[in-house]
Enzyme design. Structure first.
Site, mmCIF file in Angstrom:
data_model
loop_
_atom_site.group_PDB
_atom_site.id
_atom_site.type_symbol
_atom_site.label_atom_id
_atom_site.label_comp_id
_atom_site.label_asym_id
_atom_site.label_seq_id
_atom_site.Cartn_x
_atom_site.Cartn_y
_atom_site.Cartn_z
ATOM 1 C CE LYS A 85 -14.597 58.670 -28.520
ATOM 2 N NZ LYS A 85 -14.703 57.886 -29.737
ATOM 3 C CG HIS A 92 -17.677 56.772 -22.576
ATOM 4 N ND1 HIS A 92 -16.479 56.170 -22.301
ATOM 5 C CD2 HIS A 92 -18.404 55.851 -23.256
ATOM 6 C CE1 HIS A 92 -16.481 54.944 -22.796
ATOM 7 N NE2 HIS A 92 -17.638 54.721 -23.376
#
Ligand code: BG6
Length: 481
Positions: free
Chosen positions: A176, A234
């Site tokens: 990301k 994550h």
């Protein structure tokens, strides 16, 4: 011509449809896919390449971030082939081996359920690897193991078969844009790094909320829960990026060394902390949406958690006594991932109560950007103070359409850059931290215990209030069932 072959196990699966094909197509639109690139989508379904392409174009139309351009599709579709095979059957690999014989680079992408990783690796070893002139790369989706023991087993097998440097353990959060930006913002600006420590920082919150439930992934999620599904991968990756020391250079291994030190220094939660600073939850249902226990392939008395809130510390000089609060869950009010850094109040000549703590927020998704809140004089008053806000939204700028995480990650695999993939010791330390929590948390559950689209059980709010703090999520809505 010798080719680069990208073999997808799970070629007809959901991940391929939603993420991999659209990402490869978008790379093609940017001219980032090599000319001699070929996708071999492996699946058990009775399709041929033409039928597969008919499905691929629909998937791209539905999930690609850029609109389908027929000229680009024409170019891209020539690179796609379908291979019908049962990856559980050793004999079926013979043909794959022949197809890969003269390749100059081979990438195996395991886009299948984790229970198949071992069988595929063993079959590749027996039937395919000896046909290759080169060492292939392998991309492994999360979860990497179910706990530390199974992760070690899987890792040993993969290292023995492919070698550590060819293993790409994917954590799509690392692809990301704003995650990559954390290091830039911290280390390319002289205003942040000097205050990035316990002298100036009061607390850090990592919040990743989702509005969706588990979709159709009951089989997987029942084995995982939020601790394994989000925290182990994550969220601990976010934490290591925000807390790491400055790397001496930008080499893959140097950066990974610094990240791993954070995970190594994560303080394991004690039994008392697990009782007082860990809250698990499971969403209930309503007339419109099913409760977790009513989802397909979920037990009617399932105790799997869909929500976690916890407090942890990092045991090193920089982060002495700075609490890190983590909150994640499904069926919460908004889809949003943010890291919120709250600074301490320093002594000042103004009224203590008027001064607000400075806040710096990394907005990871869906909005990408930085938010900064600081104190200023209220115009027109002699000495009143008001918090003012600076809000930079990167993906609101015209012309910026950030690449999807998978685009960046696939591009990196193709060019052999493993910086944005997790190294084994990162996985190992994350499992140690999470295993300890799973083993010691209370088995007694009162699930479901939060209303869908609330911020989770009210105990999450009470937990942080014990420390005289609040979740800095802007909206306030915690509701027990
Ligand atoms: C996946 C989890 O890894 O990440 C899912 O398995 C979760 O349960 C997803 O929904 C969240 O990813 P993103 O990019 O939508 O925040």
């Amino acid at each position: 011509m010798e080719k680069i072959k990208f073999v997808i196990f799970g070629g007809t699966g959901d991940l391929t449809k939603r993420k991999l094909l659209p990402a490869l197509y978008n790379l093609e639109t940017e001219n980032l896919l090599p000319k001699d690139f070929e996708v071999i989508a492996v699946g058990r379904r009775n399709l041929n390449s033409d039928l597969y392409k008919e499905k691929a174009i629909i998937a791209i139309q539905e999930y690609s971030r850029k609109e389908l351009d027929l000229d680009i599709w024409e170019k891209f579709q020539k690179k796609i082939n379908y291979l019908k095979m049962n990856f559980l059957k050793e004999d079926d690999y013979h043909h794959l081996g022949k197809l890969l014989q003269d390749s100059k680079q081979v990438i195996f992408y395991f886009a299948v359920a984790p229970e198949y990783f071992e069988t595929i690796t063993v079959n590749l070893e027996k039937k395919v690897l000896k046909e290759l002139k080169i060492s292939p790369q392998v991309v492994i989706e999360k979860p990497f193991g179910y706990d530390l023991t199974s992760a070690i087993f899987l890792n040993n097998l993969l290292v023995k078969t492919f070698g550590e440097r060819n293993i790409y353990r994917i954590d799509h959060y690392l692809g990301k844009e704003m995650l990559q930006n954390i290091m830039f913002i911290r280390f390319a600006n002289s205003i942040f790094e000097p205050i990035w420590n316990h002298h100036y920082i009061e607390q850090i919150q990592i919040i990743s909320s989702e509005t969706l439930g588990i979709e159709n992934r009951g089989n997987y999620y029942e084995q995982a829960g939020a601790l394994r599904d989000m925290l182990q991968s994550h969220l601990l990756q976010l934490l290591s990026l925000i807390a790491m020391e400055k790397p001496d250079n930008l080499d893959t291994e140097t950066i990974r060394n610094e990240k791993v030190k954070v995970l190594e220094n994560l303080k394991p939660l004690s039994d008392d902390e697990i009782r007082d600073y860990l809250v698990c939850g499971q969403y209930g249902g309503s007339d419109e949406i099913p409760a977790y226990r009513e989802e397909a392939n979920v037990g009617i008395d399932s105790n799997t958690e869909t929500f976690v809130a916890l407090r942890t510390f990092i045991d090193n000089e920089r982060w002495q006594n700075v609490p890190f609060y983590i909150l994640t869950g499904k069926r919460l009010p908004v889809k949003k991932t943010e890291i919120i850094i709250q600074f301490k109040k320093l002594s000042s000549p103004y009224h203590e109560e008027e001064i607000k703590n400075n806040l710096l927020v990394f907005k990871i998704q869906p909005e990408e950007g930085i938010y900064f809140e600081f104190n200023s004089k209220k115009p027109g008053t002699p000495r009143e103070i008001v918090p003012v806000k600076m809000d930079f939204c990167q993906n609101c700028e015209i012309g910026i359409n950030s690449p999807e995480a998978y685009e960046r990650l696939l591009f990196d695999v193709i060019r052999g850059d493993a910086t944005l993939f997790t190294r084994w010791d990162e996985v190992e330390h994350s499992w140690r931290f999470v295993d300890r929590i799973i083993a010691s948390r209370s088995k007694k559950k009162d699930f479901p215990n939060y209303l869908a689209f609330s911020w989770g059980p009210v105990e999450a709010k009470e937990m942080i209030e014990k420390d005289k703090k609040n979740w800095l999520t802007l909206e306030e809505k915690y509701e027990n069932l």
